[in-house]
Design an enzyme around this catalytic site. Structure first.
Site, PDB file in Angstrom:
ATOM      1  N   HIS A 123      -3.472  -5.310   0.120  1.00  0.00           N
ATOM      2  CA  HIS A 123      -2.884  -5.886   1.335  1.00  0.00           C
ATOM      3  C   HIS A 123      -2.867  -7.416   1.230  1.00  0.00           C
ATOM      4  O   HIS A 123      -3.811  -8.084   1.664  1.00  0.00           O
ATOM      5  CB  HIS A 123      -3.694  -5.475   2.566  1.00  0.00           C
ATOM      6  CG  HIS A 123      -3.569  -4.028   2.920  1.00  0.00           C
ATOM      7  ND1 HIS A 123      -2.795  -3.593   3.972  1.00  0.00           N
ATOM      8  CD2 HIS A 123      -4.116  -2.922   2.351  1.00  0.00           C
ATOM      9  CE1 HIS A 123      -2.876  -2.260   4.043  1.00  0.00           C
ATOM     10  NE2 HIS A 123      -3.668  -1.836   3.075  1.00  0.00           N
ATOM     11  N   GLU A 151      -1.293  -9.526   2.937  1.00  0.00           N
ATOM     12  CA  GLU A 151      -1.161 -10.197   4.228  1.00  0.00           C
ATOM     13  C   GLU A 151      -2.488 -10.712   4.764  1.00  0.00           C
ATOM     14  O   GLU A 151      -2.520 -11.684   5.530  1.00  0.00           O
ATOM     15  CB  GLU A 151      -0.519  -9.249   5.256  1.00  0.00           C
ATOM     16  CG  GLU A 151      -1.358  -8.062   5.692  1.00  0.00           C
ATOM     17  CD  GLU A 151      -1.186  -6.827   4.825  1.00  0.00           C
ATOM     18  OE1 GLU A 151      -1.508  -5.716   5.291  1.00  0.00           O
ATOM     19  OE2 GLU A 151      -0.744  -6.976   3.663  1.00  0.00           O
ATOM     20  N   CYS A 161       0.845  -1.199   0.000  1.00  0.00           N
ATOM     21  CA  CYS A 161       0.000   0.000   0.000  1.00  0.00           C
ATOM     22  C   CYS A 161       0.883   1.254   0.000  1.00  0.00           C
ATOM     23  O   CYS A 161       1.507   1.559  -1.003  1.00  0.00           O
ATOM     24  CB  CYS A 161      -0.972  -0.049   1.176  1.00  0.00           C
ATOM     25  SG  CYS A 161      -2.398   1.050   0.970  1.00  0.00           S
TER      26      CYS A 161
END
Length: 557
Positions: A507, A509, A381
Site C-alpha cells: 500500500h 498510499e 493490493c
C-alpha cells in the site's frame, strides 16, 4: 517531564478532532517542538482490521504492522513522522489486557473494576508513547463524543492524568460544533454550552475551546462562549471550514493557538516557521488544470474507505501542478460491459484494495480496459492481483484463471494464499502486515520512480501471486519489477508495452506526504497528465484537419 494535550469532541461526531489534532502537531513542529500523537478509540474491537471500511473508513497500517484508525494517517501526513501501534488504543485492547492479567493471577485477591484497573491500563498506554518516543508533547485524541457511554473510562483516565503529572503539564482542548440555523441566519452556542457542562460533570474543565463552524464566528459569539465556558476569550478559537484540510494549521496559528499552548505548557520554543506549509496551501488553492482519474473499488459510496489513496493522489497532483479530479466508480457497476463507458472520460485508472468477491470481476474488466486502451493504471493490493488475473485470462483465452480467495477450486490459481497463511484461523491481526523490504529491478518504471535499489513498504494481505505462473506471465509481457529480497514474493508488477501500467502488492498510499508525494503516485499522476495532453493534442490535430478540409472544399467551390 513530557507534556500532554488531550482533545475531546462535543455536540456531534466527525466534528474534525483528527484534523485538529494533526494540525496542532504541525503548529508545534513549526516551533521546533518534538511531537507524537495518539488516538483513543472507544469501540470494543481490538482494532479496526475486521471492521467494514464502509462503516469505519480505511484501515491505516503503521510501520510496525498495526491496523489502526484512519486518523493516524492524518497524523503522519501532518507531522511527517512514522507512528507505531502505541499510537492507537481501543477499548478492546484495554479490556483484553486487563482480563488477561486477571487470568494470569496478577490481581489475586482483588475485584477488577473500571476504576482503578481499566483507567490505570489506559493511563499506562498513554504513558507508553512518551516512553517509546522523544516527544516533548503528546497529543491525545479521545474518540467519540462527550456524553457517549463508551468514552467514559477514557475521559476518567485523562481527568486523573492532570493530578498525576501536574497541572502545568496538561491541557484540555474541546472541539465543538456551532450549528447554523438557516431561518435566522445565525450560529447557535447552546450545544457547545451543554457539551462543556457535560465535560465539567465528568470532572474536566476545558482550557481551550475550538469552535467548528461553516460560517464566520463573531467577536460577540466568542465572548458569550467564553463566559459560559469559564475560559478567557482568547482561548475560544474559531475554526471555520477551510478550502483544504492542510490550511487548518495556518488558521489555528493565526488564531493564536500555538502561542496559548506554548505559554500554558511552559514550552521553550522558537518562533513558528510555517513558510513551507503556507507555500503548500497557496499551491493547493491556486487555480490549476484538472486531470480526471478514476478510483475503482467496492467501497466508493464511502470515500473515507480510500482516505490515504485520495490524499496521495492530491499530493502527486500538487507536484505536477494539477488538480486530480476523482471519478468514483463502483467496481460492481463495471461487471456489466455496457458500463465500461464510465471509464472513457478519465486519463488514468486506480483500482483499489479490498477483500471478498463482490466487484472482483469489475476490477478484472477495468484492468483489461486499461491494458487494451493504453490508459495509465495503478493497481493496489487486490487491484494488482486482479490485473494479474486479467492478463493470464487473456494469455490463456480462458475465464478460468482466478484468485483462490474467490474460487478455491479454480483450475488456474494465479493468485493464491501465501503458504504461511494457510493454517491461520483467526482473522484479526494475522495478515502479512507492516513494513517489508522490496528489491527493485533496474530499468523498470518502478525503479525509475524510486531511484534506489531497495525500498520498504507497508503491507496488508494474505494472498499473493502464485510462483507457478511467473514464466507464462513474463512471456506475455509482464515484468516483475519489485521482489522480496529472497525472491519468493512479487511486490510490484508492470506491463512492458504500455505507457504506464503498474501494480503493487503493498500500500504505497500510507507513506505519501503532502510535501513529499509517494514515487508511484507521483509517476502515475505524471503519466495521467501525459495521457491527457496526448489526447488533447490528438483532438486539436483532428479539429485542425477538419478545418483544413472545410477550407479546401470552400476554395474548390
Amino acid at each position: 517531564m513530557p507534556k500532554y494535550i488531550f482533545l475531546t469532541g462535543g455536540v456531534v461526531s466527525s466534528v474534525g478532532k483528527g484534523i485538529t489534532a494533526a494540525s496542532i502537531g504541525r503548529v508545534l513542529r513549526s516551533r521546533g517542538v518534538e511531537v507524537s500523537i495518539q488516538k483513543l478509540d472507544p469501540y470494543i474491537n481490538v482494532d479496526p482490521g475486521t471492521m467494514a471500511p464502509n462503516q469505519h473508513g480505511e484501515v491505516f497500517v503503521t510501520e510496525d504492522g498495526a491496523e489502526t484508525d484512519l486518523d493516524l494517517g492524518h497524523y503522519e501526513r501532518f507531522i511527517d513522522e512514522n507512528l507505531t501501534r502505541a499510537s492507537n488504543v481501543t477499548t478492546g485492547q484495554v479490556y483484553h489486557s486487563v482480563i488477561s492479567k486477571e487470568r494470569r493471577g496478577d490481581y489475586l485477591g482483588g475485584t477488577i473494576q473500571v476504576i482503578p484497573h481499566i483507567t490505570n491500563e489506559i493511563k499506562e498506554r498513554i504513558g507508553r508513547v512518551t516512553r517509546q518516543t522523544s516527544a516533548d508533547v503528546v497529543i491525545v485524541e479521545v474518540g467519540g463524543t462527550v456524553g457517549d457511554i463508551e468514552s467514559l473510562p477514557f475521559l476518567e483516565a485523562i481527568r486523573q492524568m492532570r493530578r498525576e503529572v501536574g497541572r502545568q503539564n496538561v491541557l484540555y482542548l474541546h472541539v465543538t460544533l456551532l450549528p447554523h440555523i438557516g431561518s435566522t441566519d445565525e450560529l447557535k452556542t447552546k450545544p457547545t454550552q451543554h457539551s462543556v457542562n457535560e465535560l465539567r460533570r465528568i470532572g474536566i474543565q476545558p482550557d481551550i475551546l475550538i469552535c467548528r463552524a461553516d460560517h464566520p464566528v463573531s467577536r460577540e459569539l466568542r465572548e458569550k462562549i467564553a463566559i459560559f465556558g469559564d475560559i478567557s476569550e482568547e482561548a475560544v478559537i474559531p475554526l471555520q471550514t477551510s478550502d483544504t484540510i492542510y490550511e487548518v494549521p495556518l488558521v489555528l496559528e493565526r488564531a493564536g493557538l500555538g502561542r496559548i499552548i506554548t505559554r500554558e505548557l511552559g514550552l521553550d520554543t522558537s518562533m513558528p516557521d510555517l513558510r513551507t506549509w503556507t507555500e503548500l496551501v497557496d499551491t493547493i488553492k491556486a487555480p490549476k488544470p484538472k486531470v480526471p482519474v478514476a478510483i475503482v473499488g467496492k467501497y466508493v459510496r464511502s470515500p473515507d474507505a480510500y482516505m490515504s489513496i485520495v490524499e496521495a493522489l492530491k499530493h502527486a497532483g500538487i507536484h505536477h501542478g494539477m488538480d486530480v479530479d476523482i471519478h468514483w466508480i463502483d467496481a460492481e457497476d463495471l461487471e456489466h460491459e455496457s458500463n465500461m463507458r464510465l471509464l472513457d472520460p478519465v486519463a488514468g485508472i486506480l483500482v483499489g484494495p479490498g477483500f471478498g468477491p463482490r466487484g472482483a470481476e469489475g476490477k478484472v474488466r477495468t484492468a483489461r480496459y486499461a491494458r487494451e486502451n493504453g490508459v495509465p493504471f495503478l493497481g493496489i493490493c487486490l487491484g494488482m492481483q486482479m490485473a494479474v488475473v486479467e492478463l493470464l485470462r487473456h494469455l490463456l483465452h480462458s475465464n478460468l484463471p482466478n484468485s483462490t480467495e474467490f474460487d478455491e477450486t479454480t483450475k488456474y490459481p494465479v493468485i493464491d494464499i501465501m503458504p504461511d497463511q494457510r493454517d491461520v484461523a483467526e482473522k484479526g491481526g494475522t495478515m502479512r502486515l507492516g513494513v517489508w523490504p522490496c528489491r527493485l529491478t533496474s530499468g523498470t518504471k518502478a525503479a525509475t520512480a524510486y531511484d534506489q535499489p531497495i525500498v520498504y513498504e507497508r503491507h496488508r494481505h494474505r494472498f499473493a501471486l502464485n510462483d507457478e505462473y511467473r514464466e507464462v506471465l513474463t512471456a506475455g509481457g509482464m515484468v516483475f519489477s519489485g521482489m522480496s529480497p529472497d525472491g519468493r514474493l512479487v511486490e510490484i508488477m508492470e506491463l512492458e508495452d504500455h505507457p504506464w501500467f503498474v501494480g503493487s502488492q503493498f500500500h504505497p498510499e500510507f507513506k505519501s506526504r503532502p510535501l513529499r508525494p509517494h514515487p508511484l503516485f507521483r509517476d502515475f499522476v505524471g503519466a495521467c497528465k501525459a495521457h491527457l495532453e496526448r489526447g488533447s493534442n490528438v483532438e486539436e490535430m483532428a479539429v485542425e484537419l477538419i478545418e483544413e478540409s472545410v477550407e479546401a472544399s470552400q476554395v474548390g467551390r
